[in-house]
Design an enzyme around this catalytic site. Structure first.
Site, PDB file in Angstrom:
ATOM      1  CG  ASP A  50      17.797  18.859  59.527  1.00  0.00           C
ATOM      2  OD1 ASP A  50      16.958  18.906  58.520  1.00  0.00           O
ATOM      3  OD2 ASP A  50      18.945  19.152  59.503  1.00  0.00           O
TER       4      ASP A  50
ATOM      5  CE  LYS B  13      18.864  20.081  56.146  1.00  0.00           C
ATOM      6  NZ  LYS B  13      20.022  19.778  56.742  1.00  0.00           N
TER       7      LYS B  13
ATOM      8  CB  CYS C  10      20.159  22.282  59.924  1.00  0.00           C
ATOM      9  SG  CYS C  10      21.543  21.389  59.466  1.00  0.00           S
TER      10      CYS C  10
HETATM   11  C1  VGL Z   1      22.937  19.320  61.195  1.00  0.00           C
HETATM   12  C2  VGL Z   1      25.246  19.056  61.615  1.00  0.00           C
HETATM   13  C3  VGL Z   1      25.403  18.286  60.466  1.00  0.00           C
HETATM   14  C4  VGL Z   1      21.806  19.996  61.720  1.00  0.00           C
HETATM   15  C5  VGL Z   1      23.051  18.570  60.148  1.00  0.00           C
HETATM   16  O1  VGL Z   1      20.512  19.583  61.394  1.00  0.00           O
HETATM   17  O2  VGL Z   1      21.803  21.065  62.445  1.00  0.00           O
HETATM   18  N1  VGL Z   1      24.084  19.551  62.149  1.00  0.00           N
HETATM   19  N2  VGL Z   1      24.124  17.940  59.982  1.00  0.00           N
END
Ligand code: VGL
Ligand code: ZN
Length: 207
Positions: free
Chosen positions: A8, A106, A151
């Protein structure tokens, strides 16, 4: 065979983004350096529909940080982030993408969040990442990116439970730290589960 999983590294998780992670941008140069040490590099991308059930804005009277149940699973509510095909969902502009062999998206189902790059939070739907790695003979994975306490944490825990030797490159990660200590607790949880915590800067240098 070992693989690097970049979690991410998207604009919305960077300073100035919709769900900013403090110093999130500082891991990008190290993520680029780490890539050169791996024959296989994959990335995950948080990729939500605009009405995702993890967004506080999807509910009247809710705000980011509130906790709800989403289809039976505990859910922290977040600001609207990483909406499909927006600039916020794009990878950070300084991330080298030429060597990323495959991107696993995702969080595409509005009814369930997906912190792990392997499964949704209910572990009902797989992204294909595990099969992809196993088909290529990967036995060891290194995990880095954002966010350590969400994540990255769930990706590393799933990797370990799926039988990959799992390393967390701790200095190539940053956390949300909704509650002080969340990052330290996440690292301890991963360590207890069998994830080996390593550092990248010592070997690769950091700016
Ligand atoms: C994430 C919160 C919501 C992350 C993704 O990438 O850690 N955290 N969506
Ligand atoms: Zn998300």
């Amino acid at each position: 065979m070992k693989a690097l999983i970049l979690v991410d590294l998207q604009n919305d998780f960077m300073p100035g983004g919709a769900l900013p992670v403090t110093e999130g941008d500082q891991v990008v140069p190290l993520a680029n350096k780490l890539q050169r040490r791996f024959d296989l590099v994959v990335a995950t991308q948080d990729w939500h529909p605009a009405n995702h059930g993890s967004f506080a804005a999807s509910y009247a009277g809710k705000k980011p940080g509130d906790a709800i149940a989403l289809n039976g699973l505990p859910q922290v509510l977040w600001p609207v982030h990483c909406v499909q095909n927006t600039q916020g969902a794009a990878f950070h502009g300084a991330l080298e993408t030429a060597r990323i062999a495959q991107v696993f998206r995702k969080g595409t189902d509005a009814g369930v969040d997906s912190y792990s790059g392997f499964f949704d939070n209910g572990r009902r739907q797989a992204t294909g990442l595990s099969d992809y790695l196993k088909a290529r003979g990967v036995e060891e994975v290194y995990v880095c990116g954002l966010a350590t306490d969400y994540c990255v944490r769930f990706t590393a825990l799933d990797a370990e439970s799926l039988g990959f030797r799992t390393r967390l490159v701790a200095d190539a990660c940053r956390g949300v730290e909704l509650k002080p200590g969340d990052v330290a607790r996440a690292i301890e949880e991963m360590r207890k589960a069998g994830v080996q915590v390593v550092q990248g800067c010592a070997a690769h240098g950091c700016p």
